[in-house]
Design an enzyme around this catalytic site. Structure first.
Site, PDB file in Angstrom:
ATOM      1  N   ILE A   1       0.901  -1.155   0.000  1.00 51.69           N
ATOM      2  CA  ILE A   1       0.000   0.000   0.000  1.00 51.69           C
ATOM      3  C   ILE A   1       0.941   1.206   0.000  1.00 51.69           C
ATOM      4  O   ILE A   1       1.867   1.283   0.812  1.00 51.69           O
ATOM      5  CB  ILE A   1      -0.946   0.000   1.224  1.00 51.69           C
ATOM      6  CG1 ILE A   1      -1.884   1.219   1.214  1.00 51.69           C
ATOM      7  CG2 ILE A   1      -0.203  -0.076   2.541  1.00 51.69           C
ATOM      8  CD1 ILE A   1      -3.007   1.153   2.284  1.00 51.69           C
ATOM      9  N   SER A   2       0.756   2.109  -0.948  1.00 45.28           N
ATOM     10  CA  SER A   2       1.707   3.213  -1.116  1.00 45.28           C
ATOM     11  C   SER A   2       1.738   4.117   0.112  1.00 45.28           C
ATOM     12  O   SER A   2       0.774   4.228   0.854  1.00 45.28           O
ATOM     13  CB  SER A   2       1.330   4.061  -2.334  1.00 45.28           C
ATOM     14  OG  SER A   2       1.645   3.381  -3.512  1.00 45.28           O
ATOM     15  N   GLN A   3       2.871   4.766   0.258  1.00 45.03           N
ATOM     16  CA  GLN A   3       3.040   5.796   1.287  1.00 45.03           C
ATOM     17  C   GLN A   3       1.985   6.884   1.061  1.00 45.03           C
ATOM     18  O   GLN A   3       1.760   7.296  -0.080  1.00 45.03           O
ATOM     19  CB  GLN A   3       4.446   6.356   1.105  1.00 45.03           C
ATOM     20  CG  GLN A   3       4.880   7.369   2.107  1.00 45.03           C
ATOM     21  CD  GLN A   3       6.262   7.917   1.765  1.00 45.03           C
ATOM     22  OE1 GLN A   3       6.956   7.385   0.901  1.00 45.03           O
ATOM     23  NE2 GLN A   3       6.644   8.978   2.430  1.00 45.03           N
TER      24      GLN A   3
END
Length: 213
Positions: A63-65
């Site tokens: 899950i992206s930053q």
């Protein structure tokens, strides 16, 4: 897992951090404040969900930053009702942020395990992308083109031509380009043949996979 006042407080803090890091679009910051990121993560990560960090979500994906999600969303200049193609649904967090921005989202995921899991989660949470598709993101979605914007949420070794072709004139493609490290790249379609390109700093993404199904 529930969404509590404590979680909302943590999201407000996260939005403040992103603002300090240079995110200026208020509608994007409001979306970060609204979307319960902890619900998109494994419960073992719940306490860390509002740190500005990427986390694993299975199938070798992350899950992206939040900063990256906000940065890409801001570059898209989303307006209500914009038709957006997302390449790489992943956990669905970026999808949810775009939906909060009142976009009509078409999203493609090519990891079957993630595709199934995220689709169930969308239904449970009441998130309604226009279409969620299991398929090869390199090809885009020609049958729904053209798009107001296209966002790629995985590192692409090159810019797939079908994605450029599926943009409206005036449309924006936001794509991290590179192998080990990616350069966030914005393409704006100026005419049928002409694109303006801007490079906006280096990021790290999981690779965009082609035809692995």
């Amino acid at each position: 897992m529930k969404d509590t006042l404590k979680h909302r407080g943590m999201r407000n803090k996260l939005a403040d951090i992103l603002s300090e890091k240079g995110i200026m679009d208020n509608s994007v910051l409001e979306a970060i404040r609204a979307v319960p990121r902890h619900l998109f993560l494994d419960s073992s990560f719940e306490d860390h969900a509002y740190q500005d960090k990427a986390f694993p979500i299975g199938a070798d994906q992350t899950i992206s930053q939040p900063y990256t999600v906000a940065f890409q969303s801001e570059l898209l200049q989303v307006q209500p009702n914009h038709k957006i193609l997302e390449i790489g649904t992943g956990s669905g967090y970026q999808t949810a942020v775009l939906l909060k921005l009142k976009a009509r989202v078409y999203t493609i995921e090519r990891q079957l395990e993630l595709f199934k899991k995220t689709n169930l989660f969308f239904k449970k949470m009441g998130y309604r992308p226009k279409k969620a598709i299991f398929g090869d993101g390199y090809k885009g979605l020609p049958e729904e083109a053209p798009f107001d914007s296209i966002i790629v949420t995985a590192g692409a070794p090159f810019v797939p031509n079908p994605l450029l072709a599926q943009l409206k004139v005036g449309g924006r493609l936001v794509i991290p380009v590179g192998t080990d490290e990616q350069i966030m790249t914005l393409f704006v379609r100026k005419s049928a043949k002409e694109f303006e390109k801007k490079e906006l700093g280096s990021f790290r993404f999981v690779p965009l996979l082609e035809d692995k199904n």
